[in-house]
Design a protein around this motif. Sequence first.
Motif, PDB file in Angstrom:
ATOM      1  N   ALA A 144       0.740  -0.903  -0.358  1.00 21.12           N
ATOM      2  CA  ALA A 144      -0.102   0.176  -0.198  1.00 21.12           C
ATOM      3  C   ALA A 144       1.043   0.475   0.297  1.00 21.12           C
ATOM      4  O   ALA A 144       0.582   2.393   0.043  1.00 21.12           O
ATOM      5  CB  ALA A 144      -0.787   0.003   1.171  1.00 21.12           C
ATOM      6  N   GLY A 145       2.179   1.144   0.393  1.00 19.71           N
ATOM      7  CA  GLY A 145       2.637   2.398   0.218  1.00 19.71           C
ATOM      8  C   GLY A 145       2.905   2.570   1.336  1.00 19.71           C
ATOM      9  O   GLY A 145       3.219   4.089   1.206  1.00 19.71           O
ATOM     10  N   LEU A 146       2.853   2.705   2.029  1.00 23.55           N
ATOM     11  CA  LEU A 146       2.866   2.900   3.759  1.00 23.55           C
ATOM     12  C   LEU A 146       4.133   2.619   4.454  1.00 23.55           C
ATOM     13  O   LEU A 146       4.868   3.887   5.271  1.00 23.55           O
ATOM     14  CB  LEU A 146       1.761   2.569   4.884  1.00 23.55           C
ATOM     15  N   VAL A 147       4.839   1.820   3.501  1.00 23.97           N
ATOM     16  CA  VAL A 147       6.260   1.220   4.439  1.00 23.97           C
ATOM     17  C   VAL A 147       7.322   0.914   3.193  1.00 23.97           C
ATOM     18  O   VAL A 147       6.450  -0.399   2.374  1.00 23.97           O
ATOM     19  CB  VAL A 147       5.880   0.340   5.510  1.00 23.97           C
ATOM     20  N   SER A 148       8.017   0.888   3.311  1.00 22.83           N
ATOM     21  CA  SER A 148       9.210   0.709   2.345  1.00 22.83           C
ATOM     22  C   SER A 148       9.938   0.154   3.226  1.00 22.83           C
ATOM     23  O   SER A 148      10.030  -0.461   4.099  1.00 22.83           O
ATOM     24  CB  SER A 148       9.946   1.943   1.874  1.00 22.83           C
ATOM     25  N   PHE A 149      10.664  -0.655   2.231  1.00 20.92           N
ATOM     26  CA  PHE A 149      11.148  -2.554   2.257  1.00 20.92           C
ATOM     27  C   PHE A 149      12.052  -2.534   1.558  1.00 20.92           C
ATOM     28  O   PHE A 149      12.574  -2.292   0.317  1.00 20.92           O
ATOM     29  CB  PHE A 149      10.983  -3.390   2.433  1.00 20.92           C
ATOM     30  N   ASP A 150      13.753  -2.243   2.726  1.00 19.25           N
ATOM     31  CA  ASP A 150      14.953  -1.997   1.476  1.00 19.25           C
ATOM     32  C   ASP A 150      15.439  -3.251   2.423  1.00 19.25           C
ATOM     33  O   ASP A 150      16.182  -3.034   3.370  1.00 19.25           O
ATOM     34  CB  ASP A 150      15.094  -0.746   1.532  1.00 19.25           C
ATOM     35  N   ASN A 151      16.451  -3.962   1.657  1.00 20.08           N
ATOM     36  CA  ASN A 151      17.143  -4.817   2.317  1.00 20.08           C
ATOM     37  C   ASN A 151      16.927  -5.567   4.594  1.00 20.08           C
ATOM     38  O   ASN A 151      17.842  -5.263   5.025  1.00 20.08           O
ATOM     39  CB  ASN A 151      18.661  -3.970   2.099  1.00 20.08           C
ATOM     40  N   GLY A 152      16.106  -6.090   4.292  1.00 18.64           N
ATOM     41  CA  GLY A 152      15.340  -6.393   5.333  1.00 18.64           C
ATOM     42  C   GLY A 152      15.229  -5.378   6.272  1.00 18.64           C
ATOM     43  O   GLY A 152      14.884  -5.287   7.110  1.00 18.64           O
ATOM     44  N   HIS A 153      15.011  -4.248   5.461  1.00 18.38           N
ATOM     45  CA  HIS A 153      14.988  -2.989   6.630  1.00 18.38           C
ATOM     46  C   HIS A 153      13.415  -2.203   6.300  1.00 18.38           C
ATOM     47  O   HIS A 153      13.055  -1.765   4.757  1.00 18.38           O
ATOM     48  CB  HIS A 153      15.797  -1.960   6.812  1.00 18.38           C
ATOM     49  N   TYR A 154      13.201  -1.410   7.415  1.00 17.43           N
ATOM     50  CA  TYR A 154      12.039  -1.393   6.792  1.00 17.43           C
ATOM     51  C   TYR A 154      11.709   0.365   7.314  1.00 17.43           C
ATOM     52  O   TYR A 154      12.193   0.584   8.363  1.00 17.43           O
ATOM     53  CB  TYR A 154      10.492  -1.943   7.901  1.00 17.43           C
ATOM     54  N   GLU A 155      10.534   0.887   6.746  1.00 16.20           N
ATOM     55  CA  GLU A 155      11.124   2.274   7.149  1.00 16.20           C
ATOM     56  C   GLU A 155       9.399   3.241   6.602  1.00 16.20           C
ATOM     57  O   GLU A 155       9.057   2.252   5.586  1.00 16.20           O
ATOM     58  CB  GLU A 155      11.830   3.171   5.988  1.00 16.20           C
ATOM     59  N   VAL A 156       9.082   3.711   7.656  1.00 16.32           N
ATOM     60  CA  VAL A 156       7.476   4.511   7.238  1.00 16.32           C
ATOM     61  C   VAL A 156       7.392   5.853   6.362  1.00 16.32           C
ATOM     62  O   VAL A 156       8.254   6.419   6.298  1.00 16.32           O
ATOM     63  CB  VAL A 156       6.933   5.122   8.122  1.00 16.32           C
ATOM     64  N   THR A 157       7.266   5.295   4.996  1.00 19.55           N
ATOM     65  CA  THR A 157       7.135   6.644   4.098  1.00 19.55           C
ATOM     66  C   THR A 157       6.201   7.703   4.665  1.00 19.55           C
ATOM     67  O   THR A 157       5.266   7.933   5.917  1.00 19.55           O
ATOM     68  CB  THR A 157       6.016   6.314   2.373  1.00 19.55           C
ATOM     69  N   GLU A 158       6.366   8.651   3.691  1.00 24.80           N
ATOM     70  CA  GLU A 158       5.433   9.752   3.778  1.00 24.80           C
ATOM     71  C   GLU A 158       4.318   9.527   4.136  1.00 24.80           C
ATOM     72  O   GLU A 158       3.112  10.079   4.689  1.00 24.80           O
ATOM     73  CB  GLU A 158       5.860  10.965   2.730  1.00 24.80           C
ATOM     74  N   LYS A 159       3.320   8.971   3.080  1.00 22.24           N
ATOM     75  CA  LYS A 159       1.615   8.449   3.012  1.00 22.24           C
ATOM     76  C   LYS A 159       1.873   7.888   3.918  1.00 22.24           C
ATOM     77  O   LYS A 159       0.167   7.674   4.514  1.00 22.24           O
ATOM     78  CB  LYS A 159       1.333   7.251   1.759  1.00 22.24           C
ATOM     79  N   GLY A 160       2.852   6.555   4.646  1.00 23.51           N
ATOM     80  CA  GLY A 160       2.461   6.606   5.967  1.00 23.51           C
ATOM     81  C   GLY A 160       2.461   7.528   7.190  1.00 23.51           C
ATOM     82  O   GLY A 160       1.820   7.020   7.982  1.00 23.51           O
ATOM     83  N   GLN A 161       3.205   8.242   6.866  1.00 25.55           N
ATOM     84  CA  GLN A 161       2.801   8.935   8.339  1.00 25.55           C
ATOM     85  C   GLN A 161       1.435   9.855   8.293  1.00 25.55           C
ATOM     86  O   GLN A 161       1.454  10.233   9.314  1.00 25.55           O
ATOM     87  CB  GLN A 161       4.364  10.359   7.882  1.00 25.55           C
TER      88      GLN A 161
END
Lengths: 110, 110
Positions: free
Chosen positions: A47-64
């Motif tokens: 849904a583009g709320l969290v980004s995933f890169d190499n085992g690492h998750y981050e909240v995206t701007e849409k997620g915020q």
Amino acid sequence: MRYRKRLEIVADILGAVGDGAKKTKIMYFANLSYKLLEKYLNKTVDAGLVSFDNGHYEVTEKGQVFLERFSNFSSRYSRLERELEAASFEREVLERMCELVVSERNDSRV
Amino acid sequence: MRYRKRLEIVADILGAVGDGAKKTKIMYFANLSYKLLEKYLNKTVDAGLVSFDNGHYEVTEKGQVFLERFSNFSSRYSRLERELEAASFEREVLERMCELVVSERNDSRV
């Protein structure tokens, strides 16, 4: 533990991801089984709320944005639920006012 | 015409009784069939909301209290219903934010 709704689970995951996290930390802080985590974490990425890169998750701007809107929605909804409960109590009072008045027995008549 | 709830019918009758009225006037202003009027008017008398004397009905003090409380309750409940509708719309927005983002087709690749 009360049943968490879909939106709450998503919000809990986003809260657990925070500034960035790996899957184990997210599972721990969101208090989810591995199966549920897998299902919902993938959903948040899709849904583009969290980004995933190499085992690492981050909240995206849409997620915020989602988190902020959900937090507003959630407190507003809790307030509405409390107000509805109060209104339902007031309805009961009114219903009782419409009930037959049973006159007190006048013992002086005896 | 939408279905009137019990409390609304009672409030409408009390409003129709006003400062005092006979049955025909009440039936007319409360917009009720004779059968329903009979049922509810007797109820209001039995509940002590309306007094009856020689074909003449009057709202009692308890009836006045009921009317005021019902009016407060009614406007509060309408507001809550509107707020719930708005909250339910916000929930839908949040639900949509959790849905799969379908990437736009990149025609430049063709």
